[in-house]
Structure formats: C-alpha cells, structure tokens
Design a protein around this motif. Structure first.
Motif, short mmCIF file in Angstrom:
data_model
loop_
_atom_site.label_atom_id
_atom_site.label_comp_id
_atom_site.label_asym_id
_atom_site.label_seq_id
_atom_site.Cartn_x
_atom_site.Cartn_y
_atom_site.Cartn_z
N SER A 86 0.84 -1.19 0.00
CA SER A 86 0.00 0.00 0.00
C SER A 86 0.88 1.24 0.00
CB SER A 86 -0.91 0.04 1.23
OG SER A 86 -1.63 -1.15 1.39
N SER A 87 0.41 2.30 -0.62
CA SER A 87 1.14 3.56 -0.63
C SER A 87 0.18 4.73 -0.75
CB SER A 87 2.14 3.60 -1.79
OG SER A 87 2.71 4.91 -1.90
N ASN A 88 0.55 5.85 -0.15
CA ASN A 88 -0.24 7.08 -0.29
C ASN A 88 0.50 8.09 -1.15
OD1 ASN A 88 1.79 7.83 1.47
ND2 ASN A 88 0.43 8.97 2.85
N GLN A 89 1.24 7.61 -2.14
CA GLN A 89 2.03 8.48 -2.99
C GLN A 89 1.21 9.51 -3.73
OE1 GLN A 89 3.21 7.07 -6.80
NE2 GLN A 89 2.52 5.01 -6.38
N THR A 90 -0.07 9.21 -3.98
CA THR A 90 -0.93 10.16 -4.69
C THR A 90 -1.69 11.07 -3.74
OG1 THR A 90 -2.85 8.67 -4.70
CG2 THR A 90 -1.27 8.45 -6.52
N GLY A 91 -1.48 10.89 -2.44
CA GLY A 91 -2.24 11.62 -1.44
C GLY A 91 -3.39 10.80 -0.89
N ILE A 92 -3.76 9.74 -1.58
CA ILE A 92 -4.77 8.78 -1.14
C ILE A 92 -4.12 7.40 -1.09
CG2 ILE A 92 -6.99 7.69 -1.65
CD1 ILE A 92 -7.29 10.58 -0.89
N TRP A 93 -4.38 6.64 -0.03
CA TRP A 93 -3.84 5.30 0.05
C TRP A 93 -4.49 4.39 -0.98
CZ3 TRP A 93 0.22 3.47 2.79
CH2 TRP A 93 0.73 4.27 3.81
N ASN A 94 -3.65 3.67 -1.73
CA ASN A 94 -4.12 2.67 -2.70
C ASN A 94 -3.23 1.45 -2.62
OD1 ASN A 94 -6.44 3.48 -4.60
ND2 ASN A 94 -5.22 5.37 -4.50
N ALA A 95 -3.72 0.33 -3.17
CA ALA A 95 -2.95 -0.92 -3.22
C ALA A 95 -2.18 -0.99 -4.53
CB ALA A 95 -3.89 -2.11 -3.09
N TYR A 96 -0.96 -1.51 -4.46
CA TYR A 96 -0.09 -1.66 -5.63
C TYR A 96 0.54 -3.05 -5.62
CZ TYR A 96 -0.23 3.48 -5.91
OH TYR A 96 -0.64 4.79 -6.01
N SER A 97 0.93 -3.50 -6.80
CA SER A 97 1.74 -4.71 -6.90
C SER A 97 2.99 -4.39 -7.69
CB SER A 97 0.96 -5.86 -7.57
OG SER A 97 0.75 -5.60 -8.95
#
Length: 275
Positions: A86-97
C-alpha cells in the motif's frame, strides 16, 4: 517476554517470546499444554517448533513512481513473482503490486477519495484482498478484487466493521472478524475461498478481542482489556467452544497474542508480567 504455563522454566534472553504447547483431544483425550519454547531474534527456534523457512523471504528494494510519502504492508503472490503493498504516494492510500525482483509498480486500486489498503494475495491465484472505509468513517469492509479487476464486498451491510484474520494453511478458507451482529462485539467467520460462503465459528458474548486464528482453523486467540495497563489472553478451541485463560498473573500486566505456529501447536505472545 512471557510463557505458559507459568510453572515451566523459561530462561530470559535479550529478545524472546515464550508460549504454550497445545495437544489435541486425539492425542491425550483432553486439551492440555506443555512448554516452554523460545524464539530468539524472532526467527531461530529452539525446541518443539519448526518454522517454515519460506515464511522469511526478502524482496529487492525499489522506488515507487512519483514522490513517495509512505508505504506499508507486504504479501507475495501465489507464484511469488509479485509483491502486494500500500502507498499514499498520490495523497490517497491505494494498493499496488510490483515484480518480486523489483521494477515498476502497478496500481491495484485507483481511488481518488477513499483510502484503500492492501491485505493479501490469495494463496493459489492472483485474486487480491483489500480493505477500505467510506469517507474516513473507520467502518472498514473487506473486498476481493478478482483477476479480471471486478470487485466484491465480502462484508456488506451498514454500520459494521470487519478485519481479516488470515488464510488457512491449504488456502481453501480464510477467517474474518465482524461486528455486524452486535456493534459492541466482534464475531469470527470462516469464508470459503472459492464461493465466499461463510459460517460463524465464534460468537462473541464476552466482549473479547479476536486477534489470531491458527492455520488449521482449530484455535482462536482473544485479548481481554481490563484496564489501560492490564489485560488477559484467552485461547478458544473453535470446534467445542472451550476457552482457556493463558495469562494468569498478579498485579497489572499486558498480554498480547502475536500468532500461532505454522503447525497450530503453539501460540506466540508478548507479555510484560516479568517486568
């Protein structure tokens, strides 16, 4: 560190957990326990339990695209080729692979409003579990994202909160806790990993806090908050509902379940009853 039973001799080390040995009724006719065992450095085991080396894997470090604010969580795909986080790099937390050996990150969720957190890959395929609330209301639901990207709410309903407790060892089922029956208490449900049909395996009547289910699905660890500085720990045999308090102590002490051993024979926990 702490151990159960308290009459066993457990030599303290710099960093150690001690625990209990659970015998099934098939072995002894009754539930009993034996100890101790010690985990040193959280990895090397001495006596009684063997940890699967595949539990300890490392991934090549990488950099997320854009300006990284924070990242958390990690789960390997079934073939260990990808890592879920998970990351909030965009300002919103989202799931990544991302590829297990490092490389470009791929967005699993692309929310611009509600925070989405990665939970786990399914053990046998590329389905993904995530969790999110709505508008920051902290009423998290558990969702499955199918391989084709479609999403299903596994815990539908209003004014409820749910949390993932883990897959069984063979990956055929997983456990979830939810307070949908009673907002004050979290019950535990077992879900079929293919059909998503579920069965309530523990009905919480005492306000205990579910924390871990053994990989064989036989045992449930629960915490009990007494005061800010005092708590207890219980283990329930799910097939019978028999509960055992494993945190006998004097004065104030805190006991916290960490996990069960892979073979379901030990409970790992932390405690400060030894000072």
């Amino acid at each position: 560190s702490g151990f159960w039973p308290a009459t066993s001799s457990c030599t303290p080390v710099t960093l150690a957990f001690c625990g209990m040995r659970i015998f099934t009724s098939a072995e002894t006719g009754t539930s009993s326990r034996k100890g101790p065992f010690i985990i040193i450095g959280l990895v090397r085991l001495t006596r009684c339990a063997v940890m699967d080396p595949s539990c300890f894997q490392s991934a090549t470090s990488t950099t997320l695209p854009g300006e990284l604010t924070s990242a958390s969580g990690a789960s390997f795909s079934a073939d260990e080729s990808r890592l879920l986080s998970s990351s909030n790099q965009t300002g919103i937390w989202n799931a990544y692979s991302m590829p297990g050996g490092g490389g470009e990150w791929t967005a699993v969720t692309q929310s611009t409003t509600d925070n989405n957190y990665a939970v786990a890959f399914f053990p046998a395929d590329d389905r993904v579990l995530i969790t999110r609330d709505e508008g920051g209301n902290e009423l998290n639901h558990l969702y499955v994202i199918q391989a084709d990207g479609t999403e299903k709410d596994l815990t539908p309903g209003e004014n409820l909160k749910a949390d993932f407790l883990g897959f069984t060892a063979d990956g055929s089922a997983f456990h979830v806790m939810s307070n949908e029956r009673d907002p004050k208490f979290f019950d535990v449900y077992r879900y079929d990993a293919t059909s998503y049909e579920r069965t309530r395996v523990y009905e919480n009547e005492d306000g205990l806090e579910p924390s871990a289910v053994s990989l064989d699905g036989k045992w449930l660890a629960l915490g009990q908050s007494n005061t800010t500085n005092d708590s207890d720990l219980h283990v329930v045999e799910l097939a019978t509902g028999k509960a055992t308090k494993v945190s006998a102590h004097e004065g104030q002490a805190q006991f916290t379940a960490q996990d069960f051993s892979p073979d379901g024979q030990w409970l790992y926990y932390t405690a400060n009853d030894q000072g």
